[in-house]
Design a protein around this motif. Structure first.
Motif, mmCIF file in Angstrom:
data_model
loop_
_atom_site.group_PDB
_atom_site.id
_atom_site.type_symbol
_atom_site.label_atom_id
_atom_site.label_comp_id
_atom_site.label_asym_id
_atom_site.label_seq_id
_atom_site.Cartn_x
_atom_site.Cartn_y
_atom_site.Cartn_z
ATOM 1 N N SER A 191 0.914 -1.262 0.263
ATOM 2 C CA SER A 191 0.162 0.067 -0.030
ATOM 3 C C SER A 191 1.063 1.230 -0.051
ATOM 4 O O SER A 191 2.100 1.382 0.719
ATOM 5 N N ALA A 192 0.209 2.399 -0.677
ATOM 6 C CA ALA A 192 1.040 3.416 -0.967
ATOM 7 C C ALA A 192 0.104 4.703 -0.884
ATOM 8 O O ALA A 192 -0.917 4.456 -1.592
ATOM 9 N N ASP A 193 0.548 5.892 -0.748
ATOM 10 C CA ASP A 193 -0.021 6.833 -0.920
ATOM 11 C C ASP A 193 0.170 7.442 -2.497
ATOM 12 O O ASP A 193 1.296 7.786 -2.630
ATOM 13 N N LEU A 194 -0.911 7.281 -3.122
ATOM 14 C CA LEU A 194 -0.510 7.438 -4.644
ATOM 15 C C LEU A 194 -1.271 8.798 -5.342
ATOM 16 O O LEU A 194 -2.393 9.154 -5.057
ATOM 17 N N LYS A 195 -0.442 9.528 -6.083
ATOM 18 C CA LYS A 195 -1.252 10.807 -6.696
ATOM 19 C C LYS A 195 -1.498 10.237 -7.913
ATOM 20 O O LYS A 195 -1.301 9.064 -8.509
#
Ligand SMILES: [Cu+2]
Length: 151
Positions: free
Chosen positions: A122-126
């Motif tokens: 999981s990652a914070d994605l733009k």
């Protein structure tokens, strides 16, 4: 006689124990990362029931490795909204697999898991285009990859 009083004793113990069954303290374990494991089915009322879609403002995308052992996922493209995105990969095959998200300076990989395991990344994605793939040697090149589009 003995047995009877033993039972009486056990009841006397069991009732107060069951009576005070609110485990407020013990529920502080590892709930945070568990956004993906919605199937948990236990009594976690307040957090999960609130959000209509998926818990906690993040988005969880489910994929699976090919159960027959082919080097591919069951999906080759995924779409998510910008923000926290989690890919959860089930591995029903006999080969070890993992899932990794890469692109725009992001690179996160889940654990490599064997049959029956689940790998999560999981990652914070733009917004933009990312790829997801299996980082196990040779698997990506063999086709175990796909496109993740973030809007
Ligand atoms: Cu793989």
């Amino acid at each position: 006689m003995r047995a009877l009083s033993l039972i009486a004793l056990l009841c006397a113990i069991a009732i107060p124990v069951a009576g005070c069954g609110d485990d407020d303290d013990s529920s502080t374990s590892g709930n945070d990362t568990g956004g993906a494991s919605t199937g948990a089915s236990t009594t976690k009322s307040e957090e999960d029931t609130g959000g209509g879609a998926s818990g906690g403002g993040g988005e969880t995308l489910k994929i699976a490795a090919d159960p027959g052992g082919a080097l591919k996922f069951d999906k080759s493209s995924l779409t998510a909204k910008a923000g926290k995105v989690t890919i959860v990969m089930d591995n029903p095959s006999d080969l070890p697999h993992a899932v990794e998200i890469e692109g725009k300076g992001v690179e996160v990989s889940g654990d490599t898991v064997t049959k029956g395991g689940v790998s999560k990344a999981s990652a914070d994605l733009k917004p933009g285009e990312y790829e997801f793939y299996c980082p196990v040697d040779g698997h990506k090149d063999a086709g175990m990859e796909g496109t993740l589009t973030v809007n």
